[in-house]
Design a protein around this motif. Structure first.
Motif, PDB file in Angstrom:
ATOM      1  N   PHE A   1      26.460  34.012  46.569  1.00  0.00           N
ATOM      2  CA  PHE A   1      27.747  34.558  46.014  1.00  0.00           C
ATOM      3  C   PHE A   1      27.241  35.873  45.197  1.00  0.00           C
ATOM      4  O   PHE A   1      26.257  35.948  44.877  1.00  0.00           O
ATOM      5  N   GLU A   2      28.079  36.789  45.198  1.00  0.00           N
ATOM      6  CA  GLU A   2      27.972  38.118  44.258  1.00  0.00           C
ATOM      7  C   GLU A   2      28.068  37.617  42.842  1.00  0.00           C
ATOM      8  O   GLU A   2      29.013  36.664  42.467  1.00  0.00           O
ATOM      9  N   THR A   3      27.193  38.039  42.042  1.00  0.00           N
ATOM     10  CA  THR A   3      27.437  37.793  40.696  1.00  0.00           C
ATOM     11  C   THR A   3      27.896  38.891  39.759  1.00  0.00           C
ATOM     12  O   THR A   3      28.592  38.830  38.805  1.00  0.00           O
TER      13      THR A   3
ATOM     14  N   GLY B   1      33.495  32.992  33.722  1.00  0.00           N
ATOM     15  CA  GLY B   1      34.244  33.694  34.805  1.00  0.00           C
ATOM     16  C   GLY B   1      35.021  33.093  35.543  1.00  0.00           C
ATOM     17  O   GLY B   1      35.052  31.718  35.708  1.00  0.00           O
ATOM     18  N   PRO B   2      35.640  33.654  36.699  1.00  0.00           N
ATOM     19  CA  PRO B   2      36.623  32.947  37.915  1.00  0.00           C
ATOM     20  C   PRO B   2      35.712  32.302  38.697  1.00  0.00           C
ATOM     21  O   PRO B   2      34.529  32.582  38.764  1.00  0.00           O
ATOM     22  N   TRP B   3      36.360  31.395  39.463  1.00  0.00           N
ATOM     23  CA  TRP B   3      35.607  30.677  40.679  1.00  0.00           C
ATOM     24  C   TRP B   3      35.582  31.756  41.723  1.00  0.00           C
ATOM     25  O   TRP B   3      36.293  32.569  42.044  1.00  0.00           O
ATOM     26  N   ARG B   4      34.510  31.686  42.371  1.00  0.00           N
ATOM     27  CA  ARG B   4      33.865  32.567  43.077  1.00  0.00           C
ATOM     28  C   ARG B   4      33.800  31.840  44.580  1.00  0.00           C
ATOM     29  O   ARG B   4      33.215  30.821  44.439  1.00  0.00           O
TER      30      ARG B   4
ATOM     31  N   LEU C   1      31.435  25.852  49.138  1.00  0.00           N
ATOM     32  CA  LEU C   1      31.213  25.703  47.668  1.00  0.00           C
ATOM     33  C   LEU C   1      32.137  26.990  46.958  1.00  0.00           C
ATOM     34  O   LEU C   1      32.440  27.821  47.356  1.00  0.00           O
ATOM     35  N   GLU C   2      32.346  26.473  45.605  1.00  0.00           N
ATOM     36  CA  GLU C   2      32.880  27.383  44.864  1.00  0.00           C
ATOM     37  C   GLU C   2      31.940  27.537  43.433  1.00  0.00           C
ATOM     38  O   GLU C   2      31.103  26.552  43.142  1.00  0.00           O
ATOM     39  N   ALA C   3      31.638  28.643  42.649  1.00  0.00           N
ATOM     40  CA  ALA C   3      30.764  28.680  41.716  1.00  0.00           C
ATOM     41  C   ALA C   3      31.320  29.639  40.836  1.00  0.00           C
ATOM     42  O   ALA C   3      32.162  30.799  41.045  1.00  0.00           O
ATOM     43  N   ARG C   4      31.129  29.616  39.519  1.00  0.00           N
ATOM     44  CA  ARG C   4      31.589  30.351  38.270  1.00  0.00           C
ATOM     45  C   ARG C   4      30.341  30.408  37.320  1.00  0.00           C
ATOM     46  O   ARG C   4      29.629  29.668  37.369  1.00  0.00           O
ATOM     47  N   LEU C   5      30.341  31.683  36.903  1.00  0.00           N
ATOM     48  CA  LEU C   5      29.082  32.004  36.212  1.00  0.00           C
ATOM     49  C   LEU C   5      29.405  32.435  34.720  1.00  0.00           C
ATOM     50  O   LEU C   5      30.420  32.677  34.475  1.00  0.00           O
ATOM     51  N   ARG C   6      28.261  32.570  33.844  1.00  0.00           N
ATOM     52  CA  ARG C   6      28.561  32.732  32.587  1.00  0.00           C
ATOM     53  C   ARG C   6      27.002  33.137  31.918  1.00  0.00           C
ATOM     54  O   ARG C   6      26.003  32.638  32.259  1.00  0.00           O
TER      55      ARG C   6
END
Length: 418
Positions: free
Chosen positions: A189-191, A205-208, A221-226
């Motif tokens: 995933f790009e961050t 952040g939004p789901w990526r 998969l989906e990922a969200r970051l903080r």
């Protein structure tokens, strides 16, 4: 300045420039992470030695000839300055580009991650090496690995969500996040996380979705970051070794202090340890014996003594200097380990882990005695960081955590070190 003197002065300045360039380039190898494979680091240093000699000699000739009109010494000094200044500036630029962990408000930054599994997919039953998050930073893909906390998984709207965190360990971009769960392939995933984050995130952040194609039959998969304050996972303290028969027996009251000192070990039964500590502290040779144990060539004996320093309230302040010496020894032992070697973590721990844990424990007691070990703790962390490869960094992270804890005490904040 005469031509012949100009010629030899230029050669002398060129040799000095080559030496200075070589020294600076050897430091820059670490600052810029120049790879050592296929002789890359050696060629890098050799190039700068040759460049320093050629450019230094030519510059020396020109400046000596021009400035030497006003005196030989003046010309030679001006030529030295003209050569040393650009080498110093170039080294300073390399130092500014070194890999360091970015800080926000003086604290390490972590990238908190939540991974959302597809509908119908359940998380692995038990933690394993097949589930992790991986942060790759910069063009050289400098990586740090973090855990996926399967024990904290939760279910929302039919999706399982798995939390995790990884340390942002270098100042570099772009940053790519890799996620691997169970037996599936890693997805990336790009961050958008900058090289130097300025603030932490209040919300997720939004789901990526992954930026690359997914293998046929595999659900994305989906990922969200903080961005959050990095908190290294608590590491269980290793159990103390079982007491030896000698440590479990009570010596004669008139036995030498060294014999009673052995009973102050954390492995001794509590009543015997308390009696031994009371007896040895009352003896006039307690401090010399303690200092001798700290300086012992037996690392385990030195750690026992440093653990005791950490327990005393307060310990003798004289213990500060020998413990600083042990911290410096940890740095030397760490720097002797090739950070590029695959087994650098194992070699580092075999050489320095026992001493490092002793210094960390002693720092608490010394703080109560008015002795500040924060510079030594941070020096140890910097020396071992790259050689520990990735989290959990038992030496680097805990050393930084202890130093930050003392920073808080200075401000009146008593946040425990985790």
């Amino acid at each position: 300045m005469p031509w012949l003197l100009t010629f030899f002065s230029g050669l002398l300045i060129g040799l000095g420039a080559a030496t200075y360039s070589g020294v600076m380039a050897s430091f820059a190898v670490d600052w810029l992470n120049v790879p050592s494979r296929e002789g890359g680091a050696g060629y890098f240093v050799l190039f700068w030695i040759l460049a320093g000699f050629v450019l230094g000699t030519v510059t020396g000739w020109i400046v000596c000839r021009v400035a030497g009109r006003h005196g030989v010494l003046r010309g030679f000094a001006m030529a030295l300055l003209a050569v040393a200044a650009p080498i110093t500036i170039t080294g300073g630029l390399a130092w500014a580009q070194r890999d360091v962990a970015p800080l926000v408000a003086g604290r390490l930054v972590g990238l908190a991650v939540e991974v959302r599994l597809p509908l119908g997919v359940t998380p692995p039953a038990e933690p394993s090496l097949n589930s992790y998050v991986l942060l790759a930073s910069g063009r050289q893909q400098n990586t740090a690995m973090g855990e996926i906390l399967l024990e904290e998984a939760r279910e929302e709207d039919g999706h399982w969500i798995l939390p995790g965190q990884v340390l942002i360990h270098v100042t570099a971009e772009p940053r790519t996040l890799g996620v691997k769960v169970g037996g599936g392939r890693a997805q990336y995933f790009e961050t958008g996380v900058p090289a130097r984050p300025r603030t932490l995130d209040a919300d997720w952040g939004p789901w990526r979705t992954p930026f690359h194609s997914i293998a046929e039959g595999e659900a994305p998969l989906e990922a969200r970051l903080r961005l959050v304050r990095h908190r290294p996972p608590p590491r269980p303290e290793p159990p103390p070794p079982p007491p030896t028969p000698l440590e479990q027996t009570r010596p004669d009251p008139d036995a030498p202090t060294e014999e009673w000192f052995l009973r102050t070990s954390y492995a001794s039964p509590a009543p015997l340890k308390a009696e031994a500590l009371q007896l040895v502290r009352a003896r006039p040779d307690f401090v010399p014996v303690l200092l001798a144990q700290i300086a012992s060539t037996d690392h385990e004996a030195a750690r026992r003594a440093m653990y005791l320093v950490g327990e005393l309230d307060p310990p003798p302040a004289e213990a500060g200097d020998p413990i600083r010496a042990r911290a410096a020894e940890v740095v030397r032992l760490a720097e002797a380990v090739d950070a590029e070697a695959e087994d650098s973590r194992d070699r580092l721990y075999e050489a320095a882990h026992v001493l490092a844990t002793g210094v960390q424990a002693a720092s608490f007691g010394l703080w109560r005695a008015g002795v500040d070990l924060r510079p030594e703790l941070r020096a140890m962390a910097e020396a071992v960081h790259a050689r520990e490869k990735g989290p959990p960094r038992d030496i680097a992270d805990r050393s930084i955590c202890i130093a930050s804890y003392f920073d808080g005490l200075e401000r009146g904040v008593t946040e425990p070190c985790r």
